[in-house]
Write an enzyme that holds these catalytic residues in place. Structure first.
Site, PDB file in Angstrom:
ATOM      1  N   ASP A  35       7.174  -5.118  -2.551  1.00 23.72           N
ATOM      2  CA  ASP A  35       6.565  -6.339  -2.047  1.00 23.72           C
ATOM      3  C   ASP A  35       5.913  -7.088  -3.199  1.00 23.72           C
ATOM      4  OD1 ASP A  35       6.945  -6.370   0.850  1.00 23.72           O
ATOM      5  OD2 ASP A  35       5.836  -4.480   0.822  1.00 23.72           O
ATOM      6  N   ASP A 175      10.313  -5.711   9.091  1.00 24.79           N
ATOM      7  CA  ASP A 175       9.295  -5.359   8.088  1.00 24.79           C
ATOM      8  C   ASP A 175       7.919  -5.713   8.626  1.00 24.79           C
ATOM      9  OD1 ASP A 175       7.884  -4.847   5.754  1.00 24.79           O
ATOM     10  OD2 ASP A 175       8.581  -6.654   4.716  1.00 24.79           O
TER      11      ASP A 175
HETATM   12  C1  DX5 Z   1       3.790  -7.335   4.193  1.00 20.34           C
HETATM   13  C2  DX5 Z   1       4.930  -6.588   3.526  1.00 20.34           C
HETATM   14  C3  DX5 Z   1       5.410  -5.369   4.250  1.00 20.34           C
HETATM   15  C4  DX5 Z   1       4.346  -4.363   4.550  1.00 20.34           C
HETATM   16  C5  DX5 Z   1       4.890  -3.056   5.087  1.00 20.34           C
HETATM   17  O1  DX5 Z   1       3.509  -8.461   3.450  1.00 20.34           O
HETATM   18  O2  DX5 Z   1       6.035  -7.438   3.374  1.00 20.34           O
HETATM   19  O3  DX5 Z   1       6.494  -4.803   3.529  1.00 20.34           O
HETATM   20  O4  DX5 Z   1       3.547  -4.121   3.466  1.00 20.34           O
HETATM   21  O5  DX5 Z   1       3.813  -2.205   5.284  1.00 20.34           O
HETATM   22  P1  DX5 Z   1       3.364  -1.684   6.723  1.00 20.34           P
HETATM   23  O6  DX5 Z   1       4.491  -0.807   7.206  1.00 20.34           O
HETATM   24  O7  DX5 Z   1       2.104  -0.965   6.442  1.00 20.34           O
HETATM   25  O8  DX5 Z   1       3.197  -2.875   7.624  1.00 20.34           O
HETATM   26 ZN    ZN Z   2       7.888  -6.530   2.660  1.00 17.84          ZN
END
Ligand code: DX5
Ligand code: ZN
Length: 222
Positions: A35, A175
């Site tokens: 990310d 996601d």
């Molecule tokens: C949010 C990100 C995601 C997120 C996933 O901006 O794009 O990829 O961090 O993490 P969890 O599973 O904790 O929501």
């Molecule tokens: Zn993400």
């Protein structure tokens, strides 16, 4: 088709990122999700391409990069050189979306369209011949550990219906907030790739988490 489990390393201990990607690879993940945040498109900052490049030798699985930044097209070559084989890009961050998605393929990587919760699915229209993946975000971009937005399920199902009309394989990824309680409904709506950050880290081991999540997604549709 076997559901793909793709951990977001946003939850990792950043002091030992190389070891973590090696452990995730060993646990059987399908690829790793990075990310990237610029502090402008989203109110948070994270990984530059050099961090990802430093981790690349520690895992054999693929790396995908989720670019939550403005004007990401200037960075495409750097992330491809860093070892990312799939670039997930929000269309509203691009000045020339059509040209930008095509340029990813020209760099030798695969392209994905990422849709924030408020972004309409119509962003993918006229673009499906250029991309290999549609990402429906189930939280607002910016932070890990947020709650899954069940209100995105009709959008996931609509994306599935749209992709079923295309005569080539285009992955449908979700996601945000994906874990044992949310992966089955997302899978039933037609998602086949699942990003998981904080929920995966709550299992006793990555291997148990990956196989439990994969099994929940598989049994939800089969
Ligand atoms: C949010 C990100 C995601 C997120 C996933 O901006 O794009 O990829 O961090 O993490 P969890 O599973 O904790 O929501
Ligand atoms: Zn993400």
């Amino acid at each position: 088709m076997t559901p793909k489990i793709v951990p977001s390393v946003l939850t990792a201990d950043f002091a030992r990122l190389g070891e973590v990607v090696a452990e995730l690879d060993e646990a059987g993940v399908d690829r790793i999700h990075w990310d990237v945040m610029d502090g402008t498109f989203v109110p948070n900052l994270s990984f530059g391409p050099d961090v990802i490049a430093a981790c690349r030798p520690h895992a054999r699985c693929g790396f995908e990069v989720h670019l939550m930044c403005n004007r990401p097209e200037e960075l495409f070559p750097r992330y491809v050189e860093a070892g990312c084989e799939l670039l997930l890009v929000h269309p509203e961050t691009l000045r020339q979306p059509h040209q930008a998605y095509r340029s990813i393929t020209e760099l030798g990587a695969r392209a994905g369209i990422a849709l924030s919760p408020a972004s309409p699915l119509s962003h993918v229209d006229h673009m499906l011949d250029l991309v290999d993946l549609v990402l429906v975000m189930t939280v607002d971009p910016g932070f890990g550990g947020q709650s899954y937005l069940a209100g995105m399920e009709p959008k996931i199902a609509a994306a599935r219906a749209k992709l079923d009309t295309v005569d080539r394989a285009v992955e449908l990824e979700v996601d945000g907030g994906i874990g044992p309680g949310t992966i089955a409904p997302a899978a039933r709506c037609g998602a086949d790739v699942f990003v998981s950050g904080s929920a995966l880290w709550r299992y006793p081991s990555f291997a148990e988490g990956v196989s439990d999540l994969r099994e929940r997604a598989r049994s939800a549709v089969g």
